[in-house]
Design a protein around this motif. Structure first.
Motif, mmCIF file in Angstrom:
data_model
loop_
_atom_site.group_PDB
_atom_site.id
_atom_site.type_symbol
_atom_site.label_atom_id
_atom_site.label_comp_id
_atom_site.label_asym_id
_atom_site.label_seq_id
_atom_site.Cartn_x
_atom_site.Cartn_y
_atom_site.Cartn_z
ATOM 1 N N LEU A 251 8.397 10.899 -5.975
ATOM 2 C CA LEU A 251 7.664 10.549 -4.755
ATOM 3 C C LEU A 251 7.107 11.786 -4.057
ATOM 4 O O LEU A 251 5.973 11.773 -3.569
ATOM 5 N N LEU A 252 7.881 12.861 -4.018
ATOM 6 C CA LEU A 252 7.393 14.089 -3.392
ATOM 7 C C LEU A 252 6.168 14.636 -4.117
ATOM 8 O O LEU A 252 5.277 15.231 -3.497
ATOM 9 N N ALA A 253 6.118 14.417 -5.421
ATOM 10 C CA ALA A 253 4.965 14.890 -6.204
ATOM 11 C C ALA A 253 3.668 14.199 -5.771
ATOM 12 O O ALA A 253 2.573 14.716 -5.996
ATOM 13 N N GLN A 254 3.804 13.031 -5.128
ATOM 14 C CA GLN A 254 2.625 12.300 -4.642
ATOM 15 C C GLN A 254 2.139 12.818 -3.283
ATOM 16 O O GLN A 254 1.152 12.328 -2.751
ATOM 17 N N LYS A 255 2.885 13.783 -2.706
ATOM 18 C CA LYS A 255 2.553 14.392 -1.413
ATOM 19 C C LYS A 255 2.331 13.344 -0.317
ATOM 20 O O LYS A 255 1.262 13.270 0.306
ATOM 21 N N PRO A 256 3.357 12.539 -0.047
ATOM 22 C CA PRO A 256 3.218 11.534 1.015
ATOM 23 C C PRO A 256 3.285 12.174 2.396
ATOM 24 O O PRO A 256 3.753 13.304 2.558
ATOM 25 N N ASP A 257 2.834 11.427 3.400
ATOM 26 C CA ASP A 257 2.946 11.883 4.782
ATOM 27 C C ASP A 257 4.309 11.528 5.375
ATOM 28 O O ASP A 257 4.739 12.136 6.348
ATOM 29 N N ARG A 258 4.974 10.536 4.799
ATOM 30 C CA ARG A 258 6.317 10.164 5.234
ATOM 31 C C ARG A 258 7.068 9.542 4.072
ATOM 32 O O ARG A 258 6.468 8.851 3.234
ATOM 33 N N ALA B 298 26.150 11.688 -10.604
ATOM 34 C CA ALA B 298 25.851 13.052 -10.156
ATOM 35 C C ALA B 298 24.540 13.132 -9.372
ATOM 36 O O ALA B 298 23.904 14.173 -9.303
ATOM 37 N N GLY B 299 24.150 12.012 -8.779
ATOM 38 C CA GLY B 299 22.943 12.017 -7.960
ATOM 39 C C GLY B 299 21.652 12.049 -8.740
ATOM 40 O O GLY B 299 20.580 12.158 -8.142
ATOM 41 N N LEU B 300 21.716 11.935 -10.060
ATOM 42 C CA LEU B 300 20.502 12.073 -10.865
ATOM 43 C C LEU B 300 19.472 10.988 -10.592
ATOM 44 O O LEU B 300 18.288 11.290 -10.424
ATOM 45 N N PRO B 301 19.847 9.694 -10.529
ATOM 46 C CA PRO B 301 18.822 8.676 -10.266
ATOM 47 C C PRO B 301 18.079 8.915 -8.959
ATOM 48 O O PRO B 301 16.857 8.775 -8.887
ATOM 49 N N MET B 302 18.817 9.296 -7.913
ATOM 50 C CA MET B 302 18.170 9.546 -6.633
ATOM 51 C C MET B 302 17.257 10.761 -6.712
ATOM 52 O O MET B 302 16.128 10.750 -6.196
ATOM 53 N N SER B 303 17.698 11.827 -7.354
ATOM 54 C CA SER B 303 16.883 13.034 -7.468
ATOM 55 C C SER B 303 15.592 12.772 -8.223
ATOM 56 O O SER B 303 14.510 13.232 -7.822
ATOM 57 N N VAL B 304 15.688 12.025 -9.310
ATOM 58 C CA VAL B 304 14.495 11.699 -10.091
ATOM 59 C C VAL B 304 13.498 10.910 -9.249
ATOM 60 O O VAL B 304 12.288 11.183 -9.245
ATOM 61 N N GLY C 273 0.781 -1.218 0.000
ATOM 62 C CA GLY C 273 0.000 0.000 0.000
ATOM 63 C C GLY C 273 0.815 1.272 0.000
ATOM 64 O O GLY C 273 0.254 2.368 0.040
ATOM 65 N N ALA C 274 2.144 1.165 -0.049
ATOM 66 C CA ALA C 274 2.995 2.350 -0.105
ATOM 67 C C ALA C 274 3.259 2.719 -1.561
ATOM 68 O O ALA C 274 3.068 1.914 -2.477
ATOM 69 N N ILE C 275 3.716 3.954 -1.775
ATOM 70 C CA ILE C 275 4.153 4.388 -3.105
ATOM 71 C C ILE C 275 5.637 4.043 -3.210
ATOM 72 O O ILE C 275 6.439 4.504 -2.392
ATOM 73 N N VAL C 276 6.006 3.238 -4.172
ATOM 74 C CA VAL C 276 7.374 2.722 -4.247
ATOM 75 C C VAL C 276 8.037 3.139 -5.550
ATOM 76 O O VAL C 276 7.453 3.023 -6.626
ATOM 77 N N LYS C 277 9.262 3.649 -5.430
ATOM 78 C CA LYS C 277 10.116 3.908 -6.589
ATOM 79 C C LYS C 277 11.447 3.208 -6.350
ATOM 80 O O LYS C 277 11.907 3.105 -5.211
ATOM 81 N N GLU C 278 12.070 2.768 -7.449
ATOM 82 C CA GLU C 278 13.329 2.039 -7.332
ATOM 83 C C GLU C 278 14.445 2.703 -8.125
ATOM 84 O O GLU C 278 14.225 3.258 -9.198
ATOM 85 N N VAL C 279 15.642 2.623 -7.555
ATOM 86 C CA VAL C 279 16.875 3.014 -8.256
ATOM 87 C C VAL C 279 17.743 1.769 -8.281
ATOM 88 O O VAL C 279 18.465 1.480 -7.329
#
Length: 327
Positions: A81-88, A70-76, A55-61
């Motif tokens: 995930l932030l665009a989904q406005k999670p509570d945590r 240059a941190g791009l995979p993590m930033s993407v 039931g969580a929103i999951v993204k994978e790198v």
């Protein structure tokens, strides 16, 4: 938007990070929406498949260290995930990963107004403190050094001397840890997530390591006529090889269990369609644990990790021999 409470859940291979996150998800407030960013050493994406049904929103790198390139995979992944406005937001770096750059990214100017970074929680298997393959590993050392909360997991499987070694380590931590726990089955205390972060120093510099191509898992599709695909990766002195099988490829449960029990790899994890249903297999030191999953029509994923390259071609032949095609 409000700043999202965020925690890093780290720990070395086989310590029980994914199990710990599953235990947190099972007890999270019902009205909250949680998001998880997972970084796996391999390219197949087993952990995401396990967490996705909770039931969580999951993204994978996939494919190594999430802070590389240059941190791009993590930033993407974070931005999605932030665009989904999670509570945590929870981040699970690979067990071979160094948390220093992940912390630096989350506390950077780019995320200061969006992320409220709380305690970093490091999960450890106390038995590792008597094994130099862990204690001499710089990433293992720094996962502990940068932790605000250190949790001894699997204490039901530990001897008294293992727990004594864990206690001796935590007693000399400077600055002192905000919390120290001893748990079974990754049963982390929800209250640990709210602990404030303390600025801590890593013992070593972070060195990026080479890794294979990290194509987003959404693009991981089999070509017409293919029944499986194989992906390999290497870095930090470890090798991985994983297979992705089409959804109509059904494994023989008993034979697969026997194979995984006998392969001498440091870590094996899998989510597999069998004639009995879909199961998650987790193997540490040739001890196999199995959990049934409520997944249907899912592509099976199997990943082996070890310090040396195993006979991948032979393993592939055996895996293929355990499969029947669902009509």
């Amino acid at each position: 938007m409000k700043r999202i409470p965020t925690n890093i859940i780290t720990g070395f291979l086989g310590a029980g990070k994914t199990t710990s996150i599953l235990s947190l998800l099972a007890r999270k407030p019902e009205n909250e929406k949680w998001a998880i960013l997972i970084n796996e050493f391999g390219n197949i994406g087993v952990d995401g498949a396990i967490l996705d049904q909770q039931g969580a929103i999951v993204k994978e790198v996939p494919g190594g260290c999430m802070c590389c390139v240059a941190g791009l995979p993590m930033s993407v992944g974070i931005n999605a995930l932030l665009a989904q406005k999670p509570d945590r937001l929870l981040l699970e770096p690979t067990g071979l990963g160094h948390p220093k750059e992940v912390i630096a990214k989350l506390t950077s100017e780019s995320y200061r107004n969006y992320i409220d970074l709380k305690a970093t929680i490091t999960v450890v298997d106390p038995r590792h403190f008597s094994d130099t393959q862990y204690t001499d590993n710089q990433n293992f050392q720094d996962q502990l050094a940068l932790a605000d909360v250190v949790v001894a997991n699997k204490i039901d499987q530990c001897a008294n001397e293992d727990l004594a070694a864990f206690e001796a380590f935590t007693a000399k931590s400077d600055p002192a840890k905000a919390a120290i726990g001893k748990v079974e089955q990754g049963q982390l205390d929800l209250d640990w997530l709210a602990i404030e972060r303390t600025e801590r120093q890593a013992q070593h510099s972070h060195h990026h390591h080479s890794h294979g191509e990290a194509a987003p898992l959404e693009e991981f599709e089999l070509a017409p006529g293919e029944t499986f695909a194989r992906r390999e990766n290497s870095g930090q002195g470890y090798r991985s090889c994983g297979w992705f099988f089409a959804a109509d490829q059904i494994f023989d449960f008993s034979k697969l269990f026997t194979l995984l029990s006998n392969v001498n790899a440091q870590r094996v994890k899998a989510v597999v369609n069998t004639e009995r249903g879909c199961f998650a297999f987790n193997v540490v030191n040739q001890v196999v644990s199995v959990n049934e999953l409520s997944l249907n029509g899912f592509e099976s994923r199997i990943e082996f990790i070890d310090k040396e390259a195993l006979p991948w071609d032979e393993l592939e032949e055996i895996l293929c021999s355990l499969v029947t095609v669902q009509s």
